[in-house]
Structure formats: C-alpha cells, structure tokens
Scaffold this motif. Structure first.
Motif, PDB file in Angstrom:
ATOM      1  N   GLY A 250       0.833  -1.198   0.000  1.00  0.00           N
ATOM      2  CA  GLY A 250       0.000   0.000   0.000  1.00  0.00           C
ATOM      3  C   GLY A 250       0.862   1.241   0.000  1.00  0.00           C
ATOM      4  O   GLY A 250       1.776   1.377  -0.816  1.00  0.00           O
ATOM      5  N   SER A 251       0.609   2.158   0.937  1.00  0.00           N
ATOM      6  CA  SER A 251       1.389   3.394   0.986  1.00  0.00           C
ATOM      7  C   SER A 251       2.610   3.268   1.901  1.00  0.00           C
ATOM      8  O   SER A 251       3.282   4.268   2.166  1.00  0.00           O
ATOM      9  CB  SER A 251       0.506   4.559   1.432  1.00  0.00           C
ATOM     10  OG  SER A 251      -0.106   4.267   2.652  1.00  0.00           O
ATOM     11  N   TYR A 252       2.902   2.049   2.365  1.00  0.00           N
ATOM     12  CA  TYR A 252       4.072   1.813   3.219  1.00  0.00           C
ATOM     13  C   TYR A 252       5.110   0.964   2.497  1.00  0.00           C
ATOM     14  O   TYR A 252       4.772   0.170   1.620  1.00  0.00           O
ATOM     15  CB  TYR A 252       3.662   1.092   4.503  1.00  0.00           C
ATOM     16  CG  TYR A 252       2.911   1.966   5.468  1.00  0.00           C
ATOM     17  CD1 TYR A 252       3.590   2.686   6.440  1.00  0.00           C
ATOM     18  CD2 TYR A 252       1.531   2.091   5.400  1.00  0.00           C
ATOM     19  CE1 TYR A 252       2.907   3.506   7.327  1.00  0.00           C
ATOM     20  CE2 TYR A 252       0.835   2.909   6.278  1.00  0.00           C
ATOM     21  CZ  TYR A 252       1.536   3.613   7.246  1.00  0.00           C
ATOM     22  OH  TYR A 252       0.864   4.430   8.116  1.00  0.00           O
ATOM     23  N   PHE A 253       6.355   1.147   2.888  1.00  0.00           N
ATOM     24  CA  PHE A 253       7.366   0.170   2.483  1.00  0.00           C
ATOM     25  C   PHE A 253       8.375  -0.008   3.602  1.00  0.00           C
ATOM     26  O   PHE A 253       8.423   0.776   4.554  1.00  0.00           O
ATOM     27  CB  PHE A 253       8.042   0.553   1.156  1.00  0.00           C
ATOM     28  CG  PHE A 253       8.965   1.740   1.187  1.00  0.00           C
ATOM     29  CD1 PHE A 253      10.326   1.587   1.408  1.00  0.00           C
ATOM     30  CD2 PHE A 253       8.481   3.019   0.941  1.00  0.00           C
ATOM     31  CE1 PHE A 253      11.182   2.675   1.402  1.00  0.00           C
ATOM     32  CE2 PHE A 253       9.327   4.122   0.932  1.00  0.00           C
ATOM     33  CZ  PHE A 253      10.683   3.943   1.167  1.00  0.00           C
ATOM     34  N   THR A 254       9.137  -1.088   3.509  1.00  0.00           N
ATOM     35  CA  THR A 254      10.100  -1.421   4.544  1.00  0.00           C
ATOM     36  C   THR A 254      11.398  -1.877   3.898  1.00  0.00           C
ATOM     37  O   THR A 254      11.416  -2.343   2.755  1.00  0.00           O
ATOM     38  CB  THR A 254       9.526  -2.507   5.490  1.00  0.00           C
ATOM     39  OG1 THR A 254      10.453  -2.783   6.532  1.00  0.00           O
ATOM     40  CG2 THR A 254       9.217  -3.799   4.745  1.00  0.00           C
ATOM     41  N   ALA A 255      12.489  -1.692   4.632  1.00  0.00           N
ATOM     42  CA  ALA A 255      13.814  -2.122   4.176  1.00  0.00           C
ATOM     43  C   ALA A 255      14.657  -2.348   5.425  1.00  0.00           C
ATOM     44  O   ALA A 255      14.300  -1.900   6.516  1.00  0.00           O
ATOM     45  CB  ALA A 255      14.457  -1.056   3.289  1.00  0.00           C
ATOM     46  N   THR A 256      15.767  -3.055   5.271  1.00  0.00           N
ATOM     47  CA  THR A 256      16.700  -3.197   6.390  1.00  0.00           C
ATOM     48  C   THR A 256      18.031  -2.562   6.015  1.00  0.00           C
ATOM     49  O   THR A 256      18.428  -2.544   4.849  1.00  0.00           O
ATOM     50  CB  THR A 256      16.940  -4.676   6.755  1.00  0.00           C
ATOM     51  OG1 THR A 256      17.364  -5.391   5.596  1.00  0.00           O
ATOM     52  CG2 THR A 256      15.678  -5.310   7.309  1.00  0.00           C
ATOM     53  N   PHE A 257      18.690  -2.032   7.039  1.00  0.00           N
ATOM     54  CA  PHE A 257      19.999  -1.403   6.882  1.00  0.00           C
ATOM     55  C   PHE A 257      21.012  -2.123   7.766  1.00  0.00           C
ATOM     56  O   PHE A 257      20.735  -2.364   8.947  1.00  0.00           O
ATOM     57  CB  PHE A 257      19.947   0.068   7.325  1.00  0.00           C
ATOM     58  CG  PHE A 257      19.148   0.941   6.405  1.00  0.00           C
ATOM     59  CD1 PHE A 257      19.773   1.689   5.427  1.00  0.00           C
ATOM     60  CD2 PHE A 257      17.768   0.996   6.504  1.00  0.00           C
ATOM     61  CE1 PHE A 257      19.039   2.495   4.568  1.00  0.00           C
ATOM     62  CE2 PHE A 257      17.024   1.796   5.640  1.00  0.00           C
ATOM     63  CZ  PHE A 257      17.662   2.542   4.672  1.00  0.00           C
ATOM     64  N   LYS A 258      22.148  -2.458   7.185  1.00  0.00           N
ATOM     65  CA  LYS A 258      23.264  -3.008   7.966  1.00  0.00           C
ATOM     66  C   LYS A 258      24.487  -2.188   7.619  1.00  0.00           C
ATOM     67  O   LYS A 258      24.945  -2.186   6.476  1.00  0.00           O
ATOM     68  CB  LYS A 258      23.459  -4.490   7.643  1.00  0.00           C
ATOM     69  CG  LYS A 258      22.265  -5.309   8.142  1.00  0.00           C
ATOM     70  CD  LYS A 258      22.271  -6.741   7.696  1.00  0.00           C
ATOM     71  CE  LYS A 258      20.908  -7.349   8.044  1.00  0.00           C
ATOM     72  NZ  LYS A 258      20.720  -8.696   7.520  1.00  0.00           N
ATOM     73  N   MET A 259      24.984  -1.470   8.614  1.00  0.00           N
ATOM     74  CA  MET A 259      26.094  -0.562   8.365  1.00  0.00           C
ATOM     75  C   MET A 259      27.243  -0.862   9.317  1.00  0.00           C
ATOM     76  O   MET A 259      27.046  -1.013  10.520  1.00  0.00           O
ATOM     77  CB  MET A 259      25.638   0.888   8.546  1.00  0.00           C
ATOM     78  CG  MET A 259      24.503   1.259   7.600  1.00  0.00           C
ATOM     79  SD  MET A 259      23.938   2.951   7.855  1.00  0.00           S
ATOM     80  CE  MET A 259      25.267   3.833   7.030  1.00  0.00           C
ATOM     81  N   ASP A 260      28.417  -0.943   8.733  1.00  0.00           N
ATOM     82  CA  ASP A 260      29.646  -1.097   9.502  1.00  0.00           C
ATOM     83  C   ASP A 260      30.209   0.312   9.656  1.00  0.00           C
ATOM     84  O   ASP A 260      30.596   0.928   8.657  1.00  0.00           O
ATOM     85  CB  ASP A 260      30.591  -2.023   8.732  1.00  0.00           C
ATOM     86  CG  ASP A 260      31.954  -2.143   9.379  1.00  0.00           C
ATOM     87  OD1 ASP A 260      32.121  -1.754  10.550  1.00  0.00           O
ATOM     88  OD2 ASP A 260      32.876  -2.634   8.684  1.00  0.00           O
ATOM     89  N   VAL A 261      30.204   0.816  10.882  1.00  0.00           N
ATOM     90  CA  VAL A 261      30.570   2.222  11.106  1.00  0.00           C
ATOM     91  C   VAL A 261      31.511   2.378  12.295  1.00  0.00           C
ATOM     92  O   VAL A 261      31.589   1.493  13.160  1.00  0.00           O
ATOM     93  CB  VAL A 261      29.319   3.105  11.379  1.00  0.00           C
ATOM     94  CG1 VAL A 261      28.359   3.063  10.195  1.00  0.00           C
ATOM     95  CG2 VAL A 261      28.607   2.696  12.661  1.00  0.00           C
ATOM     96  N   THR A 262      32.214   3.479  12.314  1.00  0.00           N
ATOM     97  CA  THR A 262      32.983   3.873  13.493  1.00  0.00           C
ATOM     98  C   THR A 262      32.392   5.168  14.046  1.00  0.00           C
ATOM     99  O   THR A 262      32.228   6.143  13.300  1.00  0.00           O
ATOM    100  CB  THR A 262      34.471   4.079  13.152  1.00  0.00           C
ATOM    101  OG1 THR A 262      35.035   2.826  12.774  1.00  0.00           O
ATOM    102  CG2 THR A 262      35.240   4.628  14.357  1.00  0.00           C
TER     103      THR A 262
END
Lengths: 121, 121
Positions: free
Chosen positions: A77-89
């Motif tokens: 519908g009017s929503y969406f989803t995603a995942t984030f995986k970040m290697d950060v300092t």
C-alpha cells in the motif's frame, strides 16, 4: 511517483551512501522521523525536513561509514520497509560497530512523510 | 531459534494461513501487538498472548480469506519485517477488499515479543 518507485529510489540512494540526496529528492517538508529510542530528555521524534536533515548531518559528522548494505524494499500500500546493515565507526569514541535496523516508511503523493527505525539498544 | 529462523517460520505459517499455529509456536506469553489504529475508545495495543489470540480469533471469525501473499522476511538484528497482502471478505458486511500491510517483529530468546502493523485506514 508510486510507493514502489519512491521505495526503489530510496534504496538506491542509501545503498550508495547518498542519504542527504535521498532526503532532498524524496522527503516531504512535513516528514516525521521516529527513532527506536532517544537520550534522556530528548525526543524519539524529529518533525520537519530541517530537523530531520540536522539529525542526518549530526550522524554523518560523527560516524565513518565502512560499508552499507540495504535489503528490500518490500512494499504494501502506501508503506514500504527495508533493512539497513552498516559497519561504522563512532568517531568521538573511535568505536567500530555494526548497526542493524528495520526501517518503515510511509509515502503520500510521491513523498516520504513518515519513517520509523527499529533496532535494539 | 535465531531471529532468521523465527522469521522464516512465521512467514511459512502465515503463507499457509496458519495464523493460530504461528502464535502457538512462536509468540512469547508476554507478546505486545500494536495496530495502526483502533476504533474510538479502544486501544491500538493488545498485551499478552490471550489478548492477542482473542484479536486473531475475532479477525478469523469475521473474515473469509480468499488469498494470502507474504513477502520477506528481511532480518536486522533482533527485528524482522515482512509484508502481507490479503484478499478478504469482511463477512458482517459482505465487503471484499485487499489488505496490504507492513509488519515489524521483535524476537527475544527465540520468541516474538512485539509486533506492529502499518497500513492506511
């Protein structure tokens, strides 16, 4: 743009590390951004594009990003989803860690009007 | 079970329409379930397995499900997300419609402890 088109564009921008460009192109002036948590005395919620951009600028200034992996989007519908995986300092503490979060977005009239992030703290 | 294993199991159960079995196998007794909205005077939030099962039973009794499509899961840390697209008839009004929603789940110790649904009303 449809929700699917906005979702595809956001994932492409973010996969390339272009978070500021994503906001400029895809976010509503009335965006509301909700974190999973906030420091004592601060709000989980940021309202309006200026506040959300400021949050992004703080984040960018304080983190070195070694890699970003975005999975999705899944659209409903009017929503969406995603995942984030970040290697950060985290630069102030020279502390390197992996951020993993689920993000949910709402789209109205081709612009992202709401985003919420889910992660453990 | 890992978050990925719980996520895979939930998607499999739901794809087969086995919502009650999913709750029995995968939900914590302390599950909190959050809807996008609630009727006036009612809460968006259901707390505890008995309340969440009762919500599911009301739903199952009042809807005829013609098809269910589940996409995902996408997993990030102790969270995962999936989308649901269901072609259903709301039996009291003989009204057929398509439900589309994003769902976010949190897993602790191999059980789902939180779920939240995002959809337009």
């Amino acid at each position: 743009m449809t929700t699917q088109e906005v979702a595809n564009a956001l994932v492409k921008y973010c996969s390339e590390g272009k978070f500021e460009e994503a906001m400029k192109a895809l976010y509503s002036p009335d965006i509301v951004s909700m974190e999973a948590g906030a420091p004592p005395g601060q709000s989980r919620e940021s309202k309006g594009l200026a506040a959300v951009k400021a949050k992004g600028e703080w984040w960018a200034a304080n983190h070195e990003v070694h890699s970003t992996k975005v999975e999705g989007p899944l659209v409903a519908g009017s929503y969406f989803t995603a995942t984030f995986k970040m290697d950060v300092t985290f630069k102030p503490q020279s502390r390197r860690f992996t951020m993993e979060e689920v993000a949910v977005y709402k789209v109205i009239d081709g612009k992202i009007v709401y985003e919420e992030f889910f992660y453990s703290m």
